[in-house]
Design a protein around this motif. Structure first.
Motif, PDB file in Angstrom:
ATOM      1  N   LYS A  98       0.393  -0.948  -0.225  1.00 46.32           N
ATOM      2  CA  LYS A  98       0.078  -0.185  -0.006  1.00 46.32           C
ATOM      3  C   LYS A  98       0.755   1.727   0.157  1.00 46.32           C
ATOM      4  CE  LYS A  98      -3.871   0.146   2.291  1.00 46.32           C
ATOM      5  NZ  LYS A  98      -5.046   0.330   1.165  1.00 46.32           N
ATOM      6  N   ILE A  99       0.765   1.856  -0.600  1.00 38.76           N
ATOM      7  CA  ILE A  99       0.894   3.840  -0.612  1.00 38.76           C
ATOM      8  C   ILE A  99       0.276   4.435  -0.041  1.00 38.76           C
ATOM      9  CG2 ILE A  99       1.909   5.995  -2.105  1.00 38.76           C
ATOM     10  CD1 ILE A  99       3.849   3.332  -2.780  1.00 38.76           C
ATOM     11  N   MET A 100       0.839   5.221   1.063  1.00 45.22           N
ATOM     12  CA  MET A 100       0.044   6.596   1.878  1.00 45.22           C
ATOM     13  C   MET A 100       0.717   7.758   1.563  1.00 45.22           C
ATOM     14  SD  MET A 100      -1.088   3.848   4.626  1.00 45.22           S
ATOM     15  CE  MET A 100      -2.126   5.381   5.450  1.00 45.22           C
ATOM     16  N   ILE A 101       0.238   8.861   0.434  1.00 49.39           N
ATOM     17  CA  ILE A 101       0.431   9.984   0.483  1.00 49.39           C
ATOM     18  C   ILE A 101       0.010  11.284   0.806  1.00 49.39           C
ATOM     19  CG2 ILE A 101       1.231  11.149  -1.508  1.00 49.39           C
ATOM     20  CD1 ILE A 101       1.295   9.177  -3.468  1.00 49.39           C
ATOM     21  N   ASP A 102       0.365  12.061   1.536  1.00 48.71           N
ATOM     22  CA  ASP A 102      -0.273  13.193   1.994  1.00 48.71           C
ATOM     23  C   ASP A 102       0.924  14.367   1.547  1.00 48.71           C
ATOM     24  OD1 ASP A 102       0.920  11.641   6.080  1.00 48.71           O
ATOM     25  OD2 ASP A 102      -1.396  11.601   5.005  1.00 48.71           O
ATOM     26  N   VAL A 103      -0.091  15.112   1.190  1.00 50.48           N
ATOM     27  CA  VAL A 103      -0.051  16.453   0.962  1.00 50.48           C
ATOM     28  C   VAL A 103      -0.026  17.939   1.057  1.00 50.48           C
ATOM     29  CG1 VAL A 103      -1.385  18.033  -0.573  1.00 50.48           C
ATOM     30  CG2 VAL A 103      -1.767  15.593  -0.963  1.00 50.48           C
ATOM     31  N   LEU A 104       0.970  18.123   0.961  1.00 44.67           N
ATOM     32  CA  LEU A 104       1.563  19.186   2.483  1.00 44.67           C
ATOM     33  C   LEU A 104       0.605  20.575   1.696  1.00 44.67           C
ATOM     34  CD1 LEU A 104       5.330  18.389   3.048  1.00 44.67           C
ATOM     35  CD2 LEU A 104       2.940  17.421   4.148  1.00 44.67           C
ATOM     36  N   ASP A 105       0.123  21.319   2.733  1.00 44.00           N
ATOM     37  CA  ASP A 105      -0.260  22.631   2.331  1.00 44.00           C
ATOM     38  C   ASP A 105       0.348  23.937   2.292  1.00 44.00           C
ATOM     39  OD1 ASP A 105      -2.604  25.333   3.843  1.00 44.00           O
ATOM     40  OD2 ASP A 105      -2.530  24.504   1.819  1.00 44.00           O
ATOM     41  N   ILE A 106       0.231  24.791   1.090  1.00 45.95           N
ATOM     42  CA  ILE A 106       1.330  26.318   1.027  1.00 45.95           C
ATOM     43  C   ILE A 106       0.328  27.405   1.260  1.00 45.95           C
ATOM     44  CG2 ILE A 106       2.866  24.570  -0.017  1.00 45.95           C
ATOM     45  CD1 ILE A 106       1.840  26.468  -2.645  1.00 45.95           C
ATOM     46  N   ASN A 107      -0.071  28.050   1.093  1.00 42.28           N
ATOM     47  CA  ASN A 107      -0.154  29.235   1.323  1.00 42.28           C
ATOM     48  C   ASN A 107      -0.396  29.749  -0.177  1.00 42.28           C
ATOM     49  OD1 ASN A 107      -2.234  31.160   2.693  1.00 42.28           O
ATOM     50  ND2 ASN A 107      -0.460  32.624   2.999  1.00 42.28           N
ATOM     51  N   ASP A 108      -1.491  29.453  -0.583  1.00 43.45           N
ATOM     52  CA  ASP A 108      -1.471  29.722  -2.060  1.00 43.45           C
ATOM     53  C   ASP A 108      -3.393  30.736  -2.157  1.00 43.45           C
ATOM     54  OD1 ASP A 108      -3.114  26.650  -3.395  1.00 43.45           O
ATOM     55  OD2 ASP A 108      -2.483  27.107  -1.631  1.00 43.45           O
ATOM     56  N   ASN A 109      -3.171  31.078  -1.701  1.00 43.04           N
ATOM     57  CA  ASN A 109      -5.208  31.412  -1.552  1.00 43.04           C
ATOM     58  C   ASN A 109      -4.897  32.706  -0.541  1.00 43.04           C
ATOM     59  OD1 ASN A 109      -7.268  29.039  -2.856  1.00 43.04           O
ATOM     60  ND2 ASN A 109      -5.576  28.231  -1.263  1.00 43.04           N
ATOM     61  N   LYS A 110      -5.756  33.386  -0.952  1.00 46.30           N
ATOM     62  CA  LYS A 110      -6.173  34.499  -0.355  1.00 46.30           C
ATOM     63  C   LYS A 110      -7.493  35.341  -0.006  1.00 46.30           C
ATOM     64  CE  LYS A 110      -2.558  37.722  -3.803  1.00 46.30           C
ATOM     65  NZ  LYS A 110      -3.215  38.611  -4.822  1.00 46.30           N
ATOM     66  N   PRO A 111      -7.397  35.543   1.242  1.00 45.70           N
ATOM     67  CA  PRO A 111      -9.060  35.756   1.823  1.00 45.70           C
ATOM     68  C   PRO A 111      -9.596  36.034   0.566  1.00 45.70           C
ATOM     69  CG  PRO A 111      -7.356  35.952   3.161  1.00 45.70           C
ATOM     70  CD  PRO A 111      -6.551  35.900   2.167  1.00 45.70           C
TER      71      PRO A 111
END
Length: 447
Positions: free
Chosen positions: A335-348
């Motif tokens: 099994k492969i488990m991949i976590d996606v890491l967030d970046i600040n790519d959205n403005k309020p």
């Protein structure tokens, strides 16, 4: 042989329920919540709920307050009928299109009233019906199995997919005939299950060179729906060792918006056989087509790379199976488990839900003059939003509810001293992204 996956029994009937509570913000405004539950695929015009009755509002108040529904960026599946005081189905809702495999699926909207300003948050849960059959992604499964394979040898099978959830999801499998093989389900820590075919009686190529089996997947709906796939087995001479993965679970992480071709990890399986029977190839299996398109694996090296665009705001985690198969048809899986890491790519993003363009100088402190919603889909600190207003003015901004802000007076106004205010609202997240300020003009008048 039939095997059950388990699950809870749900009813297909439409469930009508509502929960109402009011939170009094001031003598001139209110904020409340109400919830409904409906079934997917209800026809246009079907009633969601009697919003006026459930909130204790008079129909005249809906009209005089210019009641309207606010959906933000969401599709408008529901409409407000002010004449009847009801919420109605505007567009037929497909739960699978709206929420995919999420267990809880809901629509969120707000109803805004004016004079005085009132806002009600409405949640509409969309329940599942059994409108999807289990589906195998391949038309047939082929194996080449050595006659030297001993009873107990395992062969990974293609897993069926069912877009429904709960009891309407995939529940069991059956295999016919069972002269040589039986089925076994293997539980995984994440709640998923893999399907394996286990040899229980030795094969004899001289007696039977080819076998054809039928694998059936069934859900738990009423009536139950099913899907089938044929399994073709070609019996070979001698291949007595299956590939074995070095690890059963491989974990990796990747930053959202990573470029195509980014390497995630590499899997490795060994096979004790020599020559062609020891050559191992790798495949992504037991997952939907979107994931197969998003990730690719090198058939020979087992290296997994990104083949598309990943957005944390859409998906935070991926998991799928890798199959290692030798040239004799024996296989193993991991099994492969991949976590996606967030970046600040959205403005309020600031949305003015309602605003008073004028206010009496006799208005008491705490009078709300505007209601604002700010949305930032980023996670953690990148999505935590703070709003401020211009300095040296008799107004403040606070947050009575997550992502919602109220602007109100802090003391009595004096029209002779100041007849007009131009107010700048600035919102920023903790990742230091700023959205262009919103400008409001307020006039004071004498009663």
């Amino acid at each position: 042989m039939a095997l059950g996956l388990g699950g809870f029994r749900y009813t297909d009937a439409v469930m009508w329920q509502s929960l109402l509570f009011f939170i009094l913000l001031s003598s001139r405004s209110a904020l409340g919540q109400i919830s409904y539950s409906i079934s997917e695929e209800m026809p246009k015009g079907s009633m969601v709920g009697n919003i006026a009755q459930d909130l204790g509002l008079d129909l005249k108040r809906l009209k005089s307050g210019k009641a309207r529904a606010f959906f933000g960026d969401n599709p408008e599946y529901i409409e407000l009928n002010k004449d009847r005081g009801m919420l109605l189905i505007k567009e037929t809702i497909d739960r699978e299109f709206l929420c995919a495999k999420a267990t809880l699926c809901a629509l969120h909207l707000q109803m805004i009233l004016e004079n005085p300003i009132e806002m009600y948050t409405i949640t509409v849960e969309v329940t599942d019906i059994n409108d999807n059959s289990p589906l195998f992604q391949t038309e047939e499964i082929r194996f080449e199995i050595s006659e030297a394979a001993i009873p107990g040898a395992r062969f990974m099978l293609e897993r069926a997919m069912d877009a429904d959830v709960g009891i309407n999801d995939l529940q069991s499998y059956s295999l016919k005939p069972t002269d040589h093989f039986v089925l076994e389900l293997e539980n995984h820590a994440d709640g998923g299950k893999s399907v394996q075919m286990i040899l229980q009686k030795p094969l004899d190529r001289e007696k039977q060179e080819k076998l054809t089996l039928l694998l059936t997947a069934m859900d738990g709906g009423e009536p139950a729906l099913s899907g089938t796939v044929q399994i073709h087995v070609n019996v070979l001479d001698v291949n007595d060792n299956a590939p074995v993965f070095m690890q059963k679970v491989y974990k990796a992480s990747i930053i959202e918006n990573s470029p195509k071709g980014s390497k995630l990890t590499a899997v490795s399986a060994s096979d004790a056989d020599e020559g062609i029977n020891g050559q191992v190839t790798y495949y992504i299996s037991n997952t939907d087509k979107n994931v197969k398109d998003l990730f690719i694996i090198n058939l020979n090296s087992g290296e997994i790379t990104l083949n598309g665009h990943i957005d944390y705001e859409k998906t935070t985690h991926f998991q799928f199976d890798i199959q290692a198969k030798d040239q004799g048809g024996l296989s193993d899986s991991c099994k492969i488990m991949i976590d996606v890491l967030d970046i600040n790519d959205n403005k309020p993003a600031i949305t003015i839900l309602s605003m008073s363009t004028s206010i009496s100088e006799e208005s008491p402190p705490g009078t709300i003059i505007a209601m604002i919603k700010v949305n930032d889909p980023d996670s953690g600190a990148n999505g935590q939003v703070h709003c401020t207003v211009s300095e040296h003015i008799p107004f403040i901004i606070n947050s009575p509810s997550n992502n919602f802000f109220s602007m109100l007076t802090v003391h009595e106004l004096d029209r002779e001293r100041e007849a007009e205010y131009n107010i700048t609202v600035t919102c920023s997240d903790e990742g230091l992204h700023h959205y262009p300020p919103a400008l409001l003009s307020i006039y004071t008048y004498q009663m």
